[in-house]
Design an enzyme around this catalytic site. Structure first.
Site, PDB file in Angstrom:
ATOM      1  N   LEU A  68     116.299 -47.995  53.916  1.00  9.75           N
ATOM      2  CA  LEU A  68     116.064 -47.824  55.355  1.00  9.75           C
ATOM      3  C   LEU A  68     117.340 -48.034  56.174  1.00  9.75           C
ATOM      4  O   LEU A  68     117.327 -47.863  57.388  1.00  9.75           O
ATOM      5  CB  LEU A  68     114.933 -48.742  55.829  1.00  9.75           C
ATOM      6  CG  LEU A  68     113.581 -48.501  55.125  1.00  9.75           C
ATOM      7  CD1 LEU A  68     112.489 -49.386  55.725  1.00  9.75           C
ATOM      8  CD2 LEU A  68     113.152 -47.034  55.180  1.00  9.75           C
ATOM      9  N   ARG A  69     118.426 -48.416  55.506  1.00 11.70           N
ATOM     10  CA  ARG A  69     119.794 -48.394  56.065  1.00 11.70           C
ATOM     11  C   ARG A  69     120.085 -49.378  57.189  1.00 11.70           C
ATOM     12  O   ARG A  69     121.198 -49.401  57.689  1.00 11.70           O
ATOM     13  CB  ARG A  69     120.149 -46.987  56.561  1.00 11.70           C
ATOM     14  CG  ARG A  69     120.101 -45.908  55.496  1.00 11.70           C
ATOM     15  CD  ARG A  69     121.068 -46.160  54.374  1.00 11.70           C
ATOM     16  NE  ARG A  69     121.192 -44.997  53.478  1.00 11.70           N
ATOM     17  CZ  ARG A  69     121.367 -45.093  52.176  1.00 11.70           C
ATOM     18  NH1 ARG A  69     121.449 -46.277  51.579  1.00 11.70           N
ATOM     19  NH2 ARG A  69     121.490 -44.013  51.429  1.00 11.70           N
ATOM     20  N   ASN A  99     120.565 -52.696  49.610  1.00 11.26           N
ATOM     21  CA  ASN A  99     121.959 -52.240  49.758  1.00 11.26           C
ATOM     22  C   ASN A  99     122.280 -51.812  51.186  1.00 11.26           C
ATOM     23  O   ASN A  99     122.836 -50.749  51.436  1.00 11.26           O
ATOM     24  CB  ASN A  99     122.294 -51.119  48.773  1.00 11.26           C
ATOM     25  CG  ASN A  99     121.504 -49.848  49.034  1.00 11.26           C
ATOM     26  OD1 ASN A  99     120.415 -49.898  49.599  1.00 11.26           O
ATOM     27  ND2 ASN A  99     122.040 -48.714  48.636  1.00 11.26           N
ATOM     28  N   ASP A 156     120.264 -52.189  43.508  1.00 13.27           N
ATOM     29  CA  ASP A 156     120.164 -50.726  43.494  1.00 13.27           C
ATOM     30  C   ASP A 156     121.259 -50.023  44.305  1.00 13.27           C
ATOM     31  O   ASP A 156     121.660 -50.484  45.366  1.00 13.27           O
ATOM     32  CB  ASP A 156     118.807 -50.251  44.006  1.00 13.27           C
ATOM     33  CG  ASP A 156     118.695 -48.737  43.922  1.00 13.27           C
ATOM     34  OD1 ASP A 156     118.837 -48.212  42.809  1.00 13.27           O
ATOM     35  OD2 ASP A 156     118.528 -48.091  44.961  1.00 13.27           O
ATOM     36  N   ASP A 309     113.041 -43.188  46.258  1.00 15.03           N
ATOM     37  CA  ASP A 309     114.499 -43.382  46.375  1.00 15.03           C
ATOM     38  C   ASP A 309     115.007 -42.674  47.632  1.00 15.03           C
ATOM     39  O   ASP A 309     116.084 -42.064  47.638  1.00 15.03           O
ATOM     40  CB  ASP A 309     115.251 -42.907  45.124  1.00 15.03           C
ATOM     41  CG  ASP A 309     116.693 -43.411  45.077  1.00 15.03           C
ATOM     42  OD1 ASP A 309     117.081 -44.206  45.960  1.00 15.03           O
ATOM     43  OD2 ASP A 309     117.427 -42.992  44.167  1.00 15.03           O
ATOM     44  N   GLY A 328     122.470 -39.042  47.192  1.00 16.27           N
ATOM     45  CA  GLY A 328     121.199 -39.491  47.767  1.00 16.27           C
ATOM     46  C   GLY A 328     120.478 -38.397  48.520  1.00 16.27           C
ATOM     47  O   GLY A 328     121.093 -37.474  49.043  1.00 16.27           O
TER      48      GLY A 328
END
Ligand SMILES: [Zn+2]
Length: 467
Positions: A68-69, A99, A156, A309, A328
């Protein structure tokens, strides 16, 4: 939202997907919970009726694997936009990977992300990193993060490279009752490869990474599970041998689970032929024999779950040349339709051409017709098992948030209403995600999410997010 203010909702005329069968019926949701299921339910005064005619009504989907950044890359996605994309895709809960920038590797970061997630349209479970800074050198404070409710830990985006450190992580995790999730990728073997190493990487002159980069770390970690007895989850399996390794480990009784992505069960490395960076992903797209093996693994229960993902990247980063673009793909809004098309449709169905093409064995062209018949899921019960009940059980979101069904009176009102008859084309600009890097752009999909209820609140109605 206070339960007293929740609307009473009747989902009318669908096929209700239970734990072992699907039957025509209505669903009445009141005060955040399912209160009745059956044919011809009387509509209480003041309730809203949502048409579920022709639809499957299953438990809200659960995604084990979403990026979700936030914090750090809000230009690509935020918890708000990502959770809206999740709701539109039929999800009631997602696991947000660690991450971020900075990574979720300490208790304050867990608290901060959990706080941001409070107003989200779907439940967001926070994953923690296994190692500090995801650097693979020292363990992160797993116990302190577990005390805040973190149940899944993963570096991940990277695999934990050192076997000794991974062993200690498993030994540390076991008494905490938490699950380590590995991104299997041996960086030494990857050695700068940007796609699958094989006929297509040779033809295109791009550096390849061998399937062994995934398989050798998976084999190592299965040995570590045997040694430590700690459970482990394997992210995005993508090769035939990976599926076989997990199949044997499960036959042996090792406590392992695994997932596969929608793109690894529908797209091959032949897609890279146009050098479009949309097709750059880790693990990379593989040849058709691997795609077929991943599908077979989902069909026979070796692979527990379909996980997206979902990996948003802002447009300027995905406009770089293939070998420089970040890996991605986004996937929350398309996962159920893609999985349905790949796993539930058979030769007698009118399957879109691109989905037929990938069912073929290794062919030089990605666009051949005449696919051989592929095995498929028995039906909707299995599809919702792969996308809702199993991932809910693996993530602990079944016990914690009542996700994953089974649909029954008293259960939380997490519901996904999916119309298998609707066909649509993916318009990457029209999604709720802040990013548009979908490999399914302009492809035809079969089946679309119509309504979604999360804890009794209609968050998606008629394919539109309600806030
Ligand atoms: Zn990964």
């Amino acid at each position: 939202m206070a339960e007293a203010r929740l609307p009473t909702v009747v989902l009318r005329g669908g096929t209700v997907v239970g734990a072992d069968r699907a039957e025509r019926g209505d669903v009445l949701v009141e005060g955040g919970r399912i209160v009745a299921i059956g044919p011809g339910i009387e509509v209480p005064r003041g309730s809203s009726v949502l048409d579920a005619g022709g639809c499957l009504v299953g438990p809200g989907l659960v995604d084990l694997h979403a990026h979700l950044r936030e914090p750090g890359h809000e230009e690509a996605e935020t918890i708000e936009t990502g959770s809206r994309a999740a709701a539109l895709g039929g999800y009631s809960a997602v696991v947000a990977m660690a991450n971020t920038d900075p990574p979720i590797d300490h208790p304050a970061a867990v608290r901060a992300v959990a706080e941001l997630a409070k107003g989200a349209l779907v439940e967001v479970a926070v994953a923690g990193a296994i190692t500090k800074g995801r650097a693979g050198e020292r363990l992160a404070p797993l116990a302190e993060m577990a005390a805040l409710g973190v149940r899944i830990f993963s570096d991940d985006g990277r695999g934990v490279q050192h076997a000794g450190l991974m062993r200690r992580a498993l030994e540390y995790a076991r008494p905490l009752g938490v699950l380590l999730a590995q991104h299997c990728e041996d960086e030494d073997l990857v050695a700068g490869g940007v796609m699958h190493e094989g006929a297509w990487s040779s033809r295109l002159g791009l550096p390849g990474q061998p399937a062994l980069a995934e398989e050798s770390m998976l084999a190592r970690d299965l040995d570590l599970v045997r040694l430590t007895g700690a459970p482990m989850h394997f992210l995005h399996l993508s090769t035939a041998r990976s599926v076989e390794l997990v199949r044997r480990a499960r036959a042996e009784g090792l406590p392992v689970t695994a997932e596969a992505t929608p793109h690894h069960l529908t797209l091959t490395d032949a897609e890279v032929a146009g050098f479009d960076p949309l097709y750059r992903v880790n693990p990379p797209l593989r040849p058709a024999a691997d795609v077929a093996a991943v599908r077979a693994g989902l069909l026979d229960g070796t692979i527990d779950a379909v996980a997206t993902d979902h990996a948003p990247h802002a447009p300027d980063t995905k406009e770089l040349p293939f070998d420089q673009a970040p890996p991605g793909m986004i996937g929350l809004e398309t996962a159920l339709s893609v999985a349905y098309g790949a796993l539930c449709l058979g030769p007698e169905d009118d399957v879109p051409g691109w989905l037929r093409a990938v069912a073929e064995p290794d062919a030089p062209s990605p666009r051949r017709s005449q696919a051989p018949p592929v095995p498929r899921l028995a039906g909707a019960v299995e599809l919702f098992r792969l996308m809702s009940s199993r991932p809910a059980a693996i993530s602990g979101l079944d016990a914690r948030g009542g996700h994953g069904g089974p649909l029954a009176p008293g259960a939380r009102g997490h519901l996904c209403v999916f119309d298998p008859g609707e066909r649509w084309r993916v318009d990457p600009g029209a999604g709720a995600s802040r990013s548009a890097n979908t490999p399914f752009a302009s492809r035809e999909l079969v089946g679309r999410v119509r309504h979604v209820l999360v804890a009794g609140e209609p968050v998606v109605v008629g394919g539109e997010a309600q806030r």
